[in-house]
Design an enzyme around this catalytic site. Structure first.
Site, PDB file in Angstrom:
ATOM      1  N   PHE A  36       0.865  -1.195   0.000  1.00 16.55           N
ATOM      2  CA  PHE A  36       0.000   0.000   0.000  1.00 16.55           C
ATOM      3  C   PHE A  36       0.888   1.227   0.000  1.00 16.55           C
ATOM      4  CE2 PHE A  36      -2.363   3.514   1.731  1.00 16.55           C
ATOM      5  CZ  PHE A  36      -3.630   3.379   1.188  1.00 16.55           C
ATOM      6  N   ASP A  56       9.440   2.743   1.244  1.00 20.36           N
ATOM      7  CA  ASP A  56       8.313   3.533   1.734  1.00 20.36           C
ATOM      8  C   ASP A  56       8.237   3.381   3.252  1.00 20.36           C
ATOM      9  OD1 ASP A  56       5.872   4.553   2.534  1.00 20.36           O
ATOM     10  OD2 ASP A  56       4.749   3.741   0.828  1.00 20.36           O
ATOM     11  N   LYS A  64       3.130  10.693   8.087  1.00 15.33           N
ATOM     12  CA  LYS A  64       2.451  10.303   9.343  1.00 15.33           C
ATOM     13  C   LYS A  64       3.008  10.998  10.588  1.00 15.33           C
ATOM     14  CE  LYS A  64       0.378   6.035   7.661  1.00 15.33           C
ATOM     15  NZ  LYS A  64      -1.059   6.186   7.606  1.00 15.33           N
TER      16      LYS A  64
END
Ligand SMILES: Cc1ncc(COP(=O)(O)O)c(C=O)c1O
Length: 394
Positions: free
Chosen positions: A135, A220, A249
Protein backbone atom coordinates in the site's frame (compact mmCIF):
# COMPACT_ATOMS: atom_id res chain seq x y z
CA UNK A 1 -15.50 21.03 25.44
CA UNK A 2 -16.93 21.35 21.97
CA UNK A 3 -19.74 23.80 21.27
CA UNK A 4 -21.94 21.45 19.28
CA UNK A 5 -23.78 18.51 20.73
CA UNK A 6 -22.90 14.92 20.03
CA UNK A 7 -26.03 14.52 17.95
CA UNK A 8 -25.15 17.56 15.83
CA UNK A 9 -21.61 16.35 15.24
CA UNK A 10 -22.69 13.04 13.80
CA UNK A 11 -25.59 14.52 11.84
CA UNK A 12 -23.41 17.23 10.34
CA UNK A 13 -20.64 14.82 9.35
CA UNK A 14 -23.11 12.30 7.96
CA UNK A 15 -24.82 15.02 5.96
CA UNK A 16 -21.79 16.85 4.62
CA UNK A 17 -18.68 14.66 4.69
CA UNK A 18 -17.71 12.91 1.44
CA UNK A 19 -19.02 9.52 2.51
CA UNK A 20 -15.87 7.64 1.55
CA UNK A 21 -15.08 6.62 5.14
CA UNK A 22 -16.79 3.89 7.12
CA UNK A 23 -17.38 5.67 10.42
CA UNK A 24 -17.36 4.23 13.90
CA UNK A 25 -20.13 5.63 16.14
CA UNK A 26 -17.72 7.55 18.34
CA UNK A 27 -16.96 11.27 18.55
CA UNK A 28 -13.41 11.91 19.73
CA UNK A 29 -12.81 15.34 21.22
CA UNK A 30 -9.52 15.15 23.15
CA UNK A 31 -6.28 13.23 23.34
CA UNK A 32 -3.44 12.95 25.82
CA UNK A 33 -0.50 10.58 25.45
CA UNK A 34 -1.89 7.15 24.56
CA UNK A 35 -5.44 8.04 25.59
CA UNK A 36 -8.38 9.42 23.61
CA UNK A 37 -11.59 10.84 25.11
CA UNK A 38 -15.06 10.94 23.58
CA UNK A 39 -17.67 13.67 23.90
CA UNK A 40 -19.25 11.91 26.89
CA UNK A 41 -15.92 11.94 28.74
CA UNK A 42 -15.22 8.22 28.23
CA UNK A 43 -11.55 7.27 27.99
CA UNK A 44 -10.02 4.87 25.44
CA UNK A 45 -6.61 3.27 25.11
CA UNK A 46 -5.54 4.26 21.62
CA UNK A 47 -4.03 1.46 19.56
CA UNK A 48 -5.05 3.25 16.33
CA UNK A 49 -2.39 5.89 16.94
CA UNK A 50 -3.75 8.19 14.24
CA UNK A 51 -3.12 5.33 11.75
CA UNK A 52 0.58 5.77 12.55
CA UNK A 53 0.65 9.55 12.87
CA UNK A 54 0.62 9.63 16.68
CA UNK A 55 3.93 7.92 17.52
CA UNK A 56 4.61 10.71 20.03
CA UNK A 57 1.20 10.36 21.64
CA UNK A 58 -1.57 12.92 21.46
CA UNK A 59 -0.75 16.57 22.14
CA UNK A 60 2.89 16.00 23.07
CA UNK A 61 3.74 19.13 25.12
CA UNK A 62 6.91 19.93 23.16
CA UNK A 63 5.05 19.76 19.82
CA UNK A 64 2.15 21.82 21.16
CA UNK A 65 4.55 24.48 22.46
CA UNK A 66 6.45 24.62 19.15
CA UNK A 67 3.21 24.99 17.18
CA UNK A 68 1.97 27.74 19.52
CA UNK A 69 5.19 29.68 19.20
CA UNK A 70 5.46 29.31 15.42
CA UNK A 71 1.79 30.18 14.92
CA UNK A 72 2.50 33.66 16.26
CA UNK A 73 5.67 34.08 14.18
CA UNK A 74 5.14 32.83 10.61
CA UNK A 75 2.65 30.27 9.30
CA UNK A 76 3.40 30.22 5.62
CA UNK A 77 6.53 30.72 3.54
CA UNK A 78 6.84 29.00 0.18
CA UNK A 79 10.11 27.40 -0.86
CA UNK A 80 10.97 30.24 -3.22
CA UNK A 81 12.29 31.87 -0.01
CA UNK A 82 14.64 30.51 2.64
CA UNK A 83 13.24 29.92 6.13
CA UNK A 84 15.01 29.31 9.46
CA UNK A 85 12.72 26.48 10.66
CA UNK A 86 12.85 24.69 7.31
CA UNK A 87 16.64 24.83 7.25
CA UNK A 88 16.86 23.37 10.75
CA UNK A 89 14.38 20.60 9.97
CA UNK A 90 16.17 19.62 6.74
CA UNK A 91 19.44 19.43 8.66
CA UNK A 92 17.96 17.18 11.39
CA UNK A 93 15.93 14.95 9.08
CA UNK A 94 18.72 14.26 6.61
CA UNK A 95 21.22 13.60 9.43
CA UNK A 96 18.86 11.05 11.01
CA UNK A 97 18.15 9.36 7.70
CA UNK A 98 21.78 9.43 6.57
CA UNK A 99 20.55 10.84 3.22
CA UNK A 100 21.75 14.21 1.97
CA UNK A 101 18.57 15.94 0.76
CA UNK A 102 14.79 15.97 1.20
CA UNK A 103 11.71 17.30 -0.61
CA UNK A 104 9.10 18.51 1.87
CA UNK A 105 5.39 18.00 1.20
CA UNK A 106 2.11 17.36 2.99
CA UNK A 107 1.13 13.68 3.11
CA UNK A 108 2.30 10.13 2.57
CA UNK A 109 0.79 9.79 -0.89
CA UNK A 110 2.46 13.02 -1.97
CA UNK A 111 5.80 11.79 -0.62
CA UNK A 112 5.38 8.56 -2.62
CA UNK A 113 4.40 10.49 -5.77
CA UNK A 114 7.57 12.53 -5.29
CA UNK A 115 9.75 9.42 -5.00
CA UNK A 116 8.29 7.86 -8.13
CA UNK A 117 8.64 11.09 -10.12
CA UNK A 118 12.23 11.60 -8.95
CA UNK A 119 13.09 8.00 -9.86
CA UNK A 120 11.78 8.57 -13.38
CA UNK A 121 13.64 11.88 -13.60
CA UNK A 122 16.92 10.42 -12.35
CA UNK A 123 16.88 7.31 -14.55
CA UNK A 124 15.02 8.51 -17.64
CA UNK A 125 13.16 5.19 -17.40
CA UNK A 126 9.42 4.55 -16.98
CA UNK A 127 8.82 1.21 -15.28
CA UNK A 128 7.92 0.93 -11.59
CA UNK A 129 7.98 -2.40 -9.73
CA UNK A 130 5.89 -2.70 -6.55
CA UNK A 131 4.95 -5.63 -4.33
CA UNK A 132 1.77 -7.52 -3.41
CA UNK A 133 -0.14 -6.62 -1.25
CA UNK A 134 1.69 -3.31 -0.81
CA UNK A 135 0.00 0.00 0.00
CA UNK A 136 1.48 3.35 -1.02
CA UNK A 137 -1.42 5.83 -1.03
CA UNK A 138 -4.40 6.88 -3.09
CA UNK A 139 -3.27 9.56 -5.54
CA UNK A 140 -2.97 8.25 -9.10
CA UNK A 141 0.78 7.51 -9.09
CA UNK A 142 0.85 6.13 -5.56
CA UNK A 143 -2.38 4.21 -6.22
CA UNK A 144 -0.77 2.62 -9.26
CA UNK A 145 1.88 1.21 -6.90
CA UNK A 146 -0.81 0.07 -4.42
CA UNK A 147 -1.87 -3.50 -5.02
CA UNK A 148 -5.40 -4.02 -3.65
CA UNK A 149 -7.86 -4.12 -6.59
CA UNK A 150 -10.66 -2.66 -4.45
CA UNK A 151 -8.70 0.62 -4.20
CA UNK A 152 -7.51 0.54 -7.82
CA UNK A 153 -10.31 -0.71 -10.03
CA UNK A 154 -12.78 2.21 -9.66
CA UNK A 155 -10.09 4.60 -10.92
CA UNK A 156 -8.65 2.75 -13.88
CA UNK A 157 -6.93 3.47 -16.18
CA UNK A 158 -4.08 4.15 -13.75
CA UNK A 159 -0.56 5.29 -14.56
CA UNK A 160 1.04 2.96 -17.13
CA UNK A 161 4.23 0.89 -16.69
CA UNK A 162 3.64 -0.34 -13.13
CA UNK A 163 3.81 -4.03 -12.20
CA UNK A 164 3.36 -5.98 -8.98
CA UNK A 165 5.49 -8.90 -7.83
CA UNK A 166 5.28 -11.30 -4.88
CA UNK A 167 6.69 -9.89 -1.61
CA UNK A 168 9.64 -11.62 0.02
CA UNK A 169 10.36 -13.44 -3.26
CA UNK A 170 13.78 -12.49 -4.63
CA UNK A 171 13.44 -14.71 -7.69
CA UNK A 172 10.32 -12.77 -8.71
CA UNK A 173 12.26 -9.51 -8.26
CA UNK A 174 15.17 -10.85 -10.28
CA UNK A 175 12.80 -11.62 -13.15
CA UNK A 176 10.97 -8.27 -12.96
CA UNK A 177 13.80 -5.74 -12.55
CA UNK A 178 15.32 -4.89 -15.93
CA UNK A 179 17.30 -2.14 -17.62
CA UNK A 180 13.93 -0.41 -18.12
CA UNK A 181 13.08 -0.27 -14.40
CA UNK A 182 13.08 3.24 -12.93
CA UNK A 183 12.24 2.17 -9.36
CA UNK A 184 11.36 -0.67 -7.07
CA UNK A 185 9.13 0.45 -4.18
CA UNK A 186 8.78 -1.65 -1.04
CA UNK A 187 7.69 -1.42 2.61
CA UNK A 188 9.96 -2.96 5.26
CA UNK A 189 6.79 -4.08 7.03
CA UNK A 190 3.68 -4.03 4.85
CA UNK A 191 1.18 -2.10 6.96
CA UNK A 192 -2.24 -1.88 5.30
CA UNK A 193 -1.41 -5.13 3.50
CA UNK A 194 -1.61 -7.09 6.78
CA UNK A 195 1.42 -6.21 8.99
CA UNK A 196 3.85 -8.41 7.05
CA UNK A 197 7.55 -7.95 7.84
CA UNK A 198 10.03 -8.50 5.01
CA UNK A 199 13.09 -10.74 5.38
CA UNK A 200 16.35 -8.83 5.77
CA UNK A 201 17.99 -10.99 3.08
CA UNK A 202 15.16 -10.22 0.67
CA UNK A 203 15.49 -6.46 1.21
CA UNK A 204 19.28 -6.58 0.85
CA UNK A 205 18.89 -8.65 -2.32
CA UNK A 206 16.34 -6.20 -3.70
CA UNK A 207 18.73 -3.31 -3.09
CA UNK A 208 21.57 -5.20 -4.79
CA UNK A 209 19.39 -5.91 -7.84
CA UNK A 210 18.44 -2.21 -8.06
CA UNK A 211 22.09 -1.16 -7.84
CA UNK A 212 23.21 -3.71 -10.42
CA UNK A 213 20.47 -2.80 -12.93
CA UNK A 214 20.42 0.99 -12.52
CA UNK A 215 16.99 1.15 -10.83
CA UNK A 216 16.22 3.32 -7.78
CA UNK A 217 15.53 1.51 -4.51
CA UNK A 218 12.52 3.23 -2.89
CA UNK A 219 11.76 2.29 0.70
CA UNK A 220 8.31 3.53 1.73
CA UNK A 221 8.65 4.42 5.44
CA UNK A 222 5.38 6.36 5.67
CA UNK A 223 4.01 3.90 8.24
CA UNK A 224 7.23 2.34 9.57
CA UNK A 225 9.18 5.58 10.12
CA UNK A 226 9.85 7.68 13.22
CA UNK A 227 10.53 4.89 15.67
CA UNK A 228 7.50 2.69 15.04
CA UNK A 229 9.42 -0.55 14.44
CA UNK A 230 12.13 -0.06 17.08
CA UNK A 231 14.63 1.87 14.92
CA UNK A 232 14.26 5.46 13.79
CA UNK A 233 13.61 4.12 10.29
CA UNK A 234 12.75 0.45 9.73
CA UNK A 235 15.36 -0.06 6.97
CA UNK A 236 18.02 0.58 9.64
CA UNK A 237 17.27 -2.91 11.03
CA UNK A 238 18.92 -4.27 7.88
CA UNK A 239 21.55 -1.57 7.14
CA UNK A 240 19.92 -0.66 3.83
CA UNK A 241 20.71 2.44 1.76
CA UNK A 242 17.51 3.63 0.07
CA UNK A 243 17.84 5.94 -2.92
CA UNK A 244 14.49 7.53 -2.11
CA UNK A 245 12.52 7.29 1.13
CA UNK A 246 8.98 8.68 1.41
CA UNK A 247 7.97 9.48 5.02
CA UNK A 248 4.93 11.22 6.56
CA UNK A 249 2.45 10.30 9.34
CA UNK A 250 4.40 10.91 12.60
CA UNK A 251 7.02 13.25 11.12
CA UNK A 252 5.46 16.38 12.64
CA UNK A 253 3.99 14.97 15.85
CA UNK A 254 0.47 14.66 14.42
CA UNK A 255 0.04 17.60 12.09
CA UNK A 256 0.03 17.02 8.30
CA UNK A 257 3.44 16.74 6.67
CA UNK A 258 5.33 14.46 4.32
CA UNK A 259 8.87 14.30 2.99
CA UNK A 260 10.84 12.36 0.44
CA UNK A 261 14.45 11.75 1.46
CA UNK A 262 16.85 11.74 -1.49
CA UNK A 263 20.00 9.62 -1.69
CA UNK A 264 23.32 10.16 -3.51
CA UNK A 265 22.35 8.11 -6.58
CA UNK A 266 19.59 10.56 -7.52
CA UNK A 267 22.01 13.29 -8.62
CA UNK A 268 20.95 16.81 -9.57
CA UNK A 269 17.23 17.36 -10.08
CA UNK A 270 16.30 19.91 -12.76
CA UNK A 271 14.67 23.08 -11.27
CA UNK A 272 10.88 23.49 -11.60
CA UNK A 273 10.25 19.78 -12.23
CA UNK A 274 8.29 19.37 -8.95
CA UNK A 275 6.85 21.49 -6.16
CA UNK A 276 4.12 22.02 -3.54
CA UNK A 277 2.61 25.29 -2.27
CA UNK A 278 2.55 24.20 1.37
CA UNK A 279 5.70 22.05 1.21
CA UNK A 280 8.18 23.03 3.92
CA UNK A 281 5.81 25.51 5.58
CA UNK A 282 7.24 26.88 8.83
CA UNK A 283 4.38 25.64 11.03
CA UNK A 284 4.85 22.01 9.97
CA UNK A 285 8.64 22.38 10.11
CA UNK A 286 8.54 23.77 13.68
CA UNK A 287 6.28 20.88 14.73
CA UNK A 288 8.56 18.36 13.02
CA UNK A 289 11.68 19.74 14.71
CA UNK A 290 10.00 19.40 18.11
CA UNK A 291 8.68 15.92 17.25
CA UNK A 292 12.06 14.62 16.06
CA UNK A 293 13.84 16.09 19.10
CA UNK A 294 11.30 14.44 21.42
CA UNK A 295 11.65 11.06 19.65
CA UNK A 296 15.42 11.27 20.11
CA UNK A 297 15.48 12.73 23.65
CA UNK A 298 12.90 10.25 24.95
CA UNK A 299 14.60 7.37 23.10
CA UNK A 300 11.22 6.31 21.73
CA UNK A 301 12.54 3.91 19.05
CA UNK A 302 14.23 1.87 21.82
CA UNK A 303 11.01 2.01 23.81
CA UNK A 304 9.10 0.70 20.78
CA UNK A 305 11.60 -2.16 20.46
CA UNK A 306 11.33 -3.12 24.13
CA UNK A 307 7.55 -2.76 24.48
CA UNK A 308 6.96 -4.33 21.07
CA UNK A 309 9.05 -7.38 22.00
CA UNK A 310 7.12 -7.69 25.25
CA UNK A 311 3.75 -7.31 23.48
CA UNK A 312 4.53 -9.93 20.85
CA UNK A 313 5.41 -12.40 23.63
CA UNK A 314 2.34 -11.43 25.62
CA UNK A 315 0.08 -11.98 22.60
CA UNK A 316 1.63 -15.37 21.92
CA UNK A 317 -0.64 -16.59 24.78
CA UNK A 318 -3.84 -15.71 22.90
CA UNK A 319 -6.31 -18.56 22.23
CA UNK A 320 -4.81 -20.24 19.20
CA UNK A 321 -8.09 -21.58 17.85
CA UNK A 322 -9.03 -17.97 17.04
CA UNK A 323 -5.59 -16.75 15.96
CA UNK A 324 -3.67 -17.82 12.87
CA UNK A 325 -0.51 -15.81 13.57
CA UNK A 326 0.85 -12.93 15.64
CA UNK A 327 3.58 -10.94 13.87
CA UNK A 328 5.21 -7.54 13.75
CA UNK A 329 8.27 -5.43 14.40
CA UNK A 330 8.55 -3.04 17.36
CA UNK A 331 5.16 -1.51 18.12
CA UNK A 332 3.72 -2.39 14.71
CA UNK A 333 1.80 -5.54 15.54
CA UNK A 334 -0.69 -7.67 13.60
CA UNK A 335 -2.89 -10.46 14.92
CA UNK A 336 -4.17 -12.53 12.01
CA UNK A 337 -7.49 -14.06 13.04
CA UNK A 338 -9.27 -17.09 11.65
CA UNK A 339 -12.41 -14.95 11.38
CA UNK A 340 -13.35 -11.40 10.39
CA UNK A 341 -11.81 -8.61 12.44
CA UNK A 342 -14.74 -6.13 12.43
CA UNK A 343 -16.72 -7.69 15.36
CA UNK A 344 -13.48 -7.79 17.36
CA UNK A 345 -12.90 -4.07 16.74
CA UNK A 346 -16.44 -3.27 17.90
CA UNK A 347 -16.15 -5.38 21.04
CA UNK A 348 -12.77 -3.83 21.87
CA UNK A 349 -14.27 -0.36 21.57
CA UNK A 350 -16.98 -1.38 24.07
CA UNK A 351 -14.14 -2.31 26.44
CA UNK A 352 -12.35 1.02 25.98
CA UNK A 353 -9.71 -0.04 23.44
CA UNK A 354 -9.49 1.38 19.91
CA UNK A 355 -7.63 -0.65 17.28
CA UNK A 356 -7.33 -0.94 13.49
CA UNK A 357 -7.94 -3.58 10.85
CA UNK A 358 -5.46 -4.48 8.10
CA UNK A 359 -7.57 -6.22 5.49
CA UNK A 360 -10.51 -8.40 6.55
CA UNK A 361 -8.90 -10.63 9.16
CA UNK A 362 -5.90 -8.84 10.69
CA UNK A 363 -6.19 -6.85 13.92
CA UNK A 364 -3.54 -4.10 13.64
CA UNK A 365 -2.07 -2.34 16.66
CA UNK A 366 -0.22 0.98 16.22
CA UNK A 367 -0.11 2.42 19.75
CA UNK A 368 1.66 5.69 20.44
CA UNK A 369 5.24 4.84 21.41
CA UNK A 370 4.74 6.68 24.72
CA UNK A 371 2.16 4.12 25.84
CA UNK A 372 2.88 2.53 29.23
CA UNK A 373 3.34 -1.19 29.71
CA UNK A 374 0.34 -1.12 32.09
CA UNK A 375 -1.86 0.41 29.34
CA UNK A 376 -0.63 -2.22 26.87
CA UNK A 377 -1.38 -4.96 29.41
CA UNK A 378 -4.93 -3.60 29.86
CA UNK A 379 -5.34 -3.62 26.08
CA UNK A 380 -3.92 -7.16 25.81
CA UNK A 381 -6.38 -8.35 28.47
CA UNK A 382 -9.25 -6.76 26.50
CA UNK A 383 -8.09 -8.50 23.31
CA UNK A 384 -7.85 -11.80 25.15
CA UNK A 385 -11.34 -11.39 26.62
CA UNK A 386 -12.89 -10.38 23.29
CA UNK A 387 -11.28 -13.29 21.43
CA UNK A 388 -12.52 -15.68 24.11
CA UNK A 389 -16.06 -14.31 23.65
CA UNK A 390 -16.40 -14.35 19.87
CA UNK A 391 -17.90 -17.45 18.29
CA UNK A 392 -15.58 -19.78 16.32
CA UNK A 393 -16.80 -18.51 12.95
CA UNK A 394 -18.05 -14.97 12.51
C1 LIG B 1 3.18 2.63 3.55
C2 LIG B 1 2.26 3.78 3.24
N1 LIG B 1 2.55 4.58 2.20
C3 LIG B 1 1.77 5.63 1.90
C4 LIG B 1 0.63 5.91 2.62
C5 LIG B 1 -0.24 7.07 2.24
O1 LIG B 1 -0.16 8.08 3.22
P1 LIG B 1 -1.27 9.22 3.31
O2 LIG B 1 -2.51 8.60 3.83
O3 LIG B 1 -0.67 10.24 4.27
O4 LIG B 1 -1.42 9.78 1.94
C6 LIG B 1 0.28 5.09 3.69
C7 LIG B 1 -0.95 5.34 4.47
O5 LIG B 1 -1.41 4.54 5.23
C8 LIG B 1 1.13 3.99 4.02
O6 LIG B 1 0.84 3.17 5.03
Amino acid sequence: MTDITRQDTRQLEDAHASGVYVKRPLTIVRGEGALLFDDAGNQYIDLVGGQGSANLGHCHPAVVAAIREQAGTLLNCTEIFYNDKRALLLDKLTALAGMPRAFLCNSGAEAVETALKFARLATGRKEIVATMPGFHGRTMGALSATWDPKYREPFEPLVPAYRHIAYNDLAAADAAITDQTAAVIVEVVQGEGGVRPADGDYLRGLQALCNARGAMFVVDEVQTGFGRTGKFFAHQHYSLTPDLMPVAKSIAGGIPMGACLIGERIGTLPPMTHGATFGGNPLACAAAIAAIDALVNEDLPARAAALGGWLLERLADLPTDKVREVRGLGLMVGIELRSKVSPVLRALQDRGVLALPAGLTVLRLLPPLVISQAQLETAAQAIEAVLAEIPETV
